[in-house]
Design a protein around this motif. Structure first.
Motif, PDB file in Angstrom:
ATOM      1  N   ILE A 131       7.576   9.625   1.367  1.00 13.56           N
ATOM      2  CA  ILE A 131       6.594   8.928   0.534  1.00 13.56           C
ATOM      3  C   ILE A 131       5.470   9.881   0.136  1.00 13.56           C
ATOM      4  O   ILE A 131       5.011   9.887  -1.017  1.00 13.56           O
ATOM      5  CB  ILE A 131       6.022   7.708   1.293  1.00 13.56           C
ATOM      6  CG1 ILE A 131       7.115   6.656   1.520  1.00 13.56           C
ATOM      7  CG2 ILE A 131       4.867   7.079   0.530  1.00 13.56           C
ATOM      8  CD1 ILE A 131       6.681   5.499   2.398  1.00 13.56           C
ATOM      9  N   LYS A 132       5.033  10.718   1.080  1.00 10.72           N
ATOM     10  CA  LYS A 132       3.949  11.665   0.808  1.00 10.72           C
ATOM     11  C   LYS A 132       4.351  12.646  -0.287  1.00 10.72           C
ATOM     12  O   LYS A 132       3.559  12.969  -1.186  1.00 10.72           O
ATOM     13  CB  LYS A 132       3.591  12.405   2.089  1.00 10.72           C
ATOM     14  CG  LYS A 132       2.420  13.345   1.941  1.00 10.72           C
ATOM     15  CD  LYS A 132       2.073  13.996   3.284  1.00 10.72           C
ATOM     16  CE  LYS A 132       0.888  14.941   3.152  1.00 10.72           C
ATOM     17  NZ  LYS A 132       0.549  15.573   4.445  1.00 10.72           N
ATOM     18  N   ILE A 170       0.837  -1.200   0.000  1.00 13.61           N
ATOM     19  CA  ILE A 170       0.000   0.000   0.000  1.00 13.61           C
ATOM     20  C   ILE A 170       0.875   1.255   0.000  1.00 13.61           C
ATOM     21  O   ILE A 170       1.779   1.381   0.829  1.00 13.61           O
ATOM     22  CB  ILE A 170      -0.934   0.020   1.224  1.00 13.61           C
ATOM     23  CG1 ILE A 170      -1.853  -1.215   1.217  1.00 13.61           C
ATOM     24  CG2 ILE A 170      -1.764   1.287   1.254  1.00 13.61           C
ATOM     25  CD1 ILE A 170      -2.729  -1.332   2.449  1.00 13.61           C
ATOM     26  N   VAL A 171       0.590   2.151  -0.955  1.00 15.40           N
ATOM     27  CA  VAL A 171       1.217   3.474  -0.977  1.00 15.40           C
ATOM     28  C   VAL A 171       0.220   4.431  -0.331  1.00 15.40           C
ATOM     29  O   VAL A 171      -0.860   4.672  -0.891  1.00 15.40           O
ATOM     30  CB  VAL A 171       1.549   3.925  -2.411  1.00 15.40           C
ATOM     31  CG1 VAL A 171       2.223   5.286  -2.394  1.00 15.40           C
ATOM     32  CG2 VAL A 171       2.429   2.892  -3.101  1.00 15.40           C
ATOM     33  N   GLN A 184      -8.582   2.305  -4.520  1.00 12.89           N
ATOM     34  CA  GLN A 184      -9.431   2.492  -3.344  1.00 12.89           C
ATOM     35  C   GLN A 184      -8.745   2.085  -2.038  1.00 12.89           C
ATOM     36  O   GLN A 184      -9.183   2.457  -0.958  1.00 12.89           O
ATOM     37  CB  GLN A 184     -10.725   1.699  -3.515  1.00 12.89           C
ATOM     38  CG  GLN A 184     -11.570   2.175  -4.691  1.00 12.89           C
ATOM     39  CD  GLN A 184     -12.842   1.368  -4.844  1.00 12.89           C
ATOM     40  OE1 GLN A 184     -13.036   0.367  -4.153  1.00 12.89           O
ATOM     41  NE2 GLN A 184     -13.706   1.799  -5.743  1.00 12.89           N
ATOM     42  N   ILE A 185      -7.682   1.297  -2.126  1.00  7.40           N
ATOM     43  CA  ILE A 185      -6.969   0.866  -0.920  1.00  7.40           C
ATOM     44  C   ILE A 185      -5.839   1.863  -0.647  1.00  7.40           C
ATOM     45  O   ILE A 185      -4.792   1.817  -1.285  1.00  7.40           O
ATOM     46  CB  ILE A 185      -6.411  -0.562  -1.079  1.00  7.40           C
ATOM     47  CG1 ILE A 185      -7.519  -1.539  -1.451  1.00  7.40           C
ATOM     48  CG2 ILE A 185      -5.724  -1.015   0.212  1.00  7.40           C
ATOM     49  CD1 ILE A 185      -7.027  -2.955  -1.702  1.00  7.40           C
ATOM     50  N   GLN A 186      -6.060   2.772   0.280  1.00  7.27           N
ATOM     51  CA  GLN A 186      -5.078   3.825   0.576  1.00  7.27           C
ATOM     52  C   GLN A 186      -4.715   3.897   2.046  1.00  7.27           C
ATOM     53  O   GLN A 186      -3.877   4.709   2.448  1.00  7.27           O
ATOM     54  CB  GLN A 186      -5.617   5.183   0.118  1.00  7.27           C
ATOM     55  CG  GLN A 186      -5.899   5.281  -1.384  1.00  7.27           C
ATOM     56  CD  GLN A 186      -6.316   6.669  -1.805  1.00  7.27           C
ATOM     57  OE1 GLN A 186      -6.318   7.594  -1.005  1.00  7.27           O
ATOM     58  NE2 GLN A 186      -6.660   6.817  -3.081  1.00  7.27           N
ATOM     59  N   GLN A 187      -5.339   3.071   2.891  1.00  4.37           N
ATOM     60  CA  GLN A 187      -5.073   3.112   4.334  1.00  4.37           C
ATOM     61  C   GLN A 187      -3.639   2.663   4.621  1.00  4.37           C
ATOM     62  O   GLN A 187      -3.229   1.575   4.237  1.00  4.37           O
ATOM     63  CB  GLN A 187      -6.064   2.210   5.068  1.00  4.37           C
ATOM     64  CG  GLN A 187      -5.934   2.226   6.582  1.00  4.37           C
ATOM     65  CD  GLN A 187      -6.341   3.555   7.189  1.00  4.37           C
ATOM     66  OE1 GLN A 187      -7.274   4.180   6.720  1.00  4.37           O
ATOM     67  NE2 GLN A 187      -5.648   3.982   8.225  1.00  4.37           N
ATOM     68  N   ASN A 188      -2.880   3.486   5.304  1.00  3.48           N
ATOM     69  CA  ASN A 188      -1.481   3.190   5.581  1.00  3.48           C
ATOM     70  C   ASN A 188      -1.361   2.040   6.584  1.00  3.48           C
ATOM     71  O   ASN A 188      -1.888   2.122   7.695  1.00  3.48           O
ATOM     72  CB  ASN A 188      -0.784   4.437   6.123  1.00  3.48           C
ATOM     73  CG  ASN A 188       0.684   4.199   6.411  1.00  3.48           C
ATOM     74  OD1 ASN A 188       1.297   3.303   5.835  1.00  3.48           O
ATOM     75  ND2 ASN A 188       1.247   4.995   7.295  1.00  3.48           N
ATOM     76  N   GLY A 190      -2.795   4.388  -3.390  1.00  5.87           N
ATOM     77  CA  GLY A 190      -3.380   3.135  -3.834  1.00  5.87           C
ATOM     78  C   GLY A 190      -2.510   1.952  -3.442  1.00  5.87           C
ATOM     79  O   GLY A 190      -1.488   2.109  -2.762  1.00  5.87           O
ATOM     80  N   ALA A 191      -2.926   0.769  -3.862  1.00  5.15           N
ATOM     81  CA  ALA A 191      -2.218  -0.459  -3.480  1.00  5.15           C
ATOM     82  C   ALA A 191      -1.880  -1.272  -4.720  1.00  5.15           C
ATOM     83  O   ALA A 191      -2.691  -1.396  -5.643  1.00  5.15           O
ATOM     84  CB  ALA A 191      -3.065  -1.297  -2.518  1.00  5.15           C
ATOM     85  N   PHE A 192      -0.670  -1.831  -4.720  1.00  9.58           N
ATOM     86  CA  PHE A 192      -0.239  -2.758  -5.762  1.00  9.58           C
ATOM     87  C   PHE A 192      -0.448  -4.179  -5.227  1.00  9.58           C
ATOM     88  O   PHE A 192       0.097  -4.547  -4.180  1.00  9.58           O
ATOM     89  CB  PHE A 192       1.222  -2.519  -6.142  1.00  9.58           C
ATOM     90  CG  PHE A 192       1.451  -1.210  -6.829  1.00  9.58           C
ATOM     91  CD1 PHE A 192       1.297  -1.091  -8.197  1.00  9.58           C
ATOM     92  CD2 PHE A 192       1.793  -0.078  -6.103  1.00  9.58           C
ATOM     93  CE1 PHE A 192       1.516   0.123  -8.836  1.00  9.58           C
ATOM     94  CE2 PHE A 192       1.998   1.144  -6.726  1.00  9.58           C
ATOM     95  CZ  PHE A 192       1.858   1.242  -8.106  1.00  9.58           C
TER      96      PHE A 192
END
Length: 312
Positions: free
Chosen positions: A80-81, A18-19, A53-57, A23-25
């Motif tokens: 990262i931000k 997750i980034v 849609q998956i962005q939760q750290n 998003g998420a890879f």
């Protein structure tokens, strides 16, 4: 910051990277395939996809960046931000982003991020060393036609006259058949004898073993009472960190307080900065750990984070 390098490293070991705020890879195992039209064999691999849609750290990427660059966790999050802001600005300007060894990102007409993965790198470690292979086609029909053409030139037939002139061949065939039959029967008899011998030897050994066990059996008149101990060993790769402390005595107090609140708290040792780490709990399942992390951040500690590590 070469963010794609860190993402690529983690894709070998994890199914989801997750980034935060991007998003998420995701990776999914794909079985080996064969293309019958081109006679091409494809080894098993990990197929890469992207979910905006998956962005939760979950702390995985930031923790890895902090370990590699030898920087604090908070600074890694900030780097990262900044990289995410740069990528988003390039996408808004209708520029496609190429992430080395991962894939290409772009914005569609609806403003959604599209992802096209690169296929030249296989992230499945089980398939290391296996490459795409092309095999030449097997021309069975051509060989069949060649044999038929040879048979037309040199026919393989036996005439009745030759059979009459060589009667000894018949007797030789009968003799060979008789020898083969006698050899088969003799071999079968020998095998049966060996099996009988092995069975008798096994029964004798079992009898002797039972006799020895009976001789060694003894009874204790006043046996000691049995003591049952229940030992719970914390397991799991995903650990929710409650805090890290310079003084170890502070850890004991935090662990005691968290246990009184119902958590399976414990100390997990000293990190590379010399701080004693305390966890709320450890989990084997990634989804279960993320659900617990969200619940703790909502009700107990908004600064809790997830550590992904195999503890020895």
């Amino acid at each position: 910051m070469q963010l794609e390098t860190y993402i690529s490293d983690l894709l070998y070991r994890y199914e989801c990277v997750i980034v935060p705020e991007f998003g998420a890879f995701l990776t999914q195992r794909v079985s080996a395939k064969i293309n019958a039209d081109t006679n091409t064999f494809f080894p098993p691999k990990k197929a890469i996809s992207f979910n905006e849609q998956i962005q939760q750290n979950d702390g995985l990427l930031a923790h890895y960046v902090a370990d590699v660059e030898k920087i604090p966790f908070e600074i890694a999050l900030e780097k990262i931000k900044k990289r995410v802001v740069s990528i988003k600005s390039q996408l808004v300007e209708k520029e496609s982003i190429s992430l080395e060894n991962i894939g290409e990102l772009a914005l569609n007409e609806e403003g959604k991020i599209t992802f096209e993965p690169f296929n030249h790198l296989n992230y499945l470690t089980d398939a290391f060393g296996l490459n795409i292979m092309v095999s030449p086609a097997i021309s069975r029909e051509e060989y069949k036609q060649e044999i038929e053409s040879i048979e037309k030139v040199i026919p393989l037939t036996f005439t009745p006259e030759r059979r009459k002139t060589r009667p000894y061949l018949r007797y030789a065939a009968i003799a060979v058949l008789a020898l083969g039959l006698s050899g088969f029967l003799g071999s079968k008899y020998y095998v049966n004898q060996v099996e009988n011998h092995n069975q008798i030897a096994q029964e004798t050994a079992n009898t002797q073993l039972e006799h020895k066990i009976q001789e060694a059996t003894f009874v204790i008149e006043n046996p000691l009472p049995a003591v049952s101990l229940t030992v719970t060993k914390p397991v799991g790769t995903y650990h929710i960190i409650a805090g890290a402390f310079r003084v170890e005595e502070n850890c004991e107090k935090i662990v005691s307080d968290l246990k009184s609140e119902g958590f399976n708290a414990r100390k997990i040792g000293v990190n590379k900065y010399g701080l004693h780490q305390v966890v709320y709990d450890s989990y084997e399942d990634r989804k279960e750990a993320l659900n617990a992390l969200r619940e703790i951040r909502r009700n107990n500690n908004p600064h809790a984070w997830l550590l992904v590590k195999d503890l020895k």
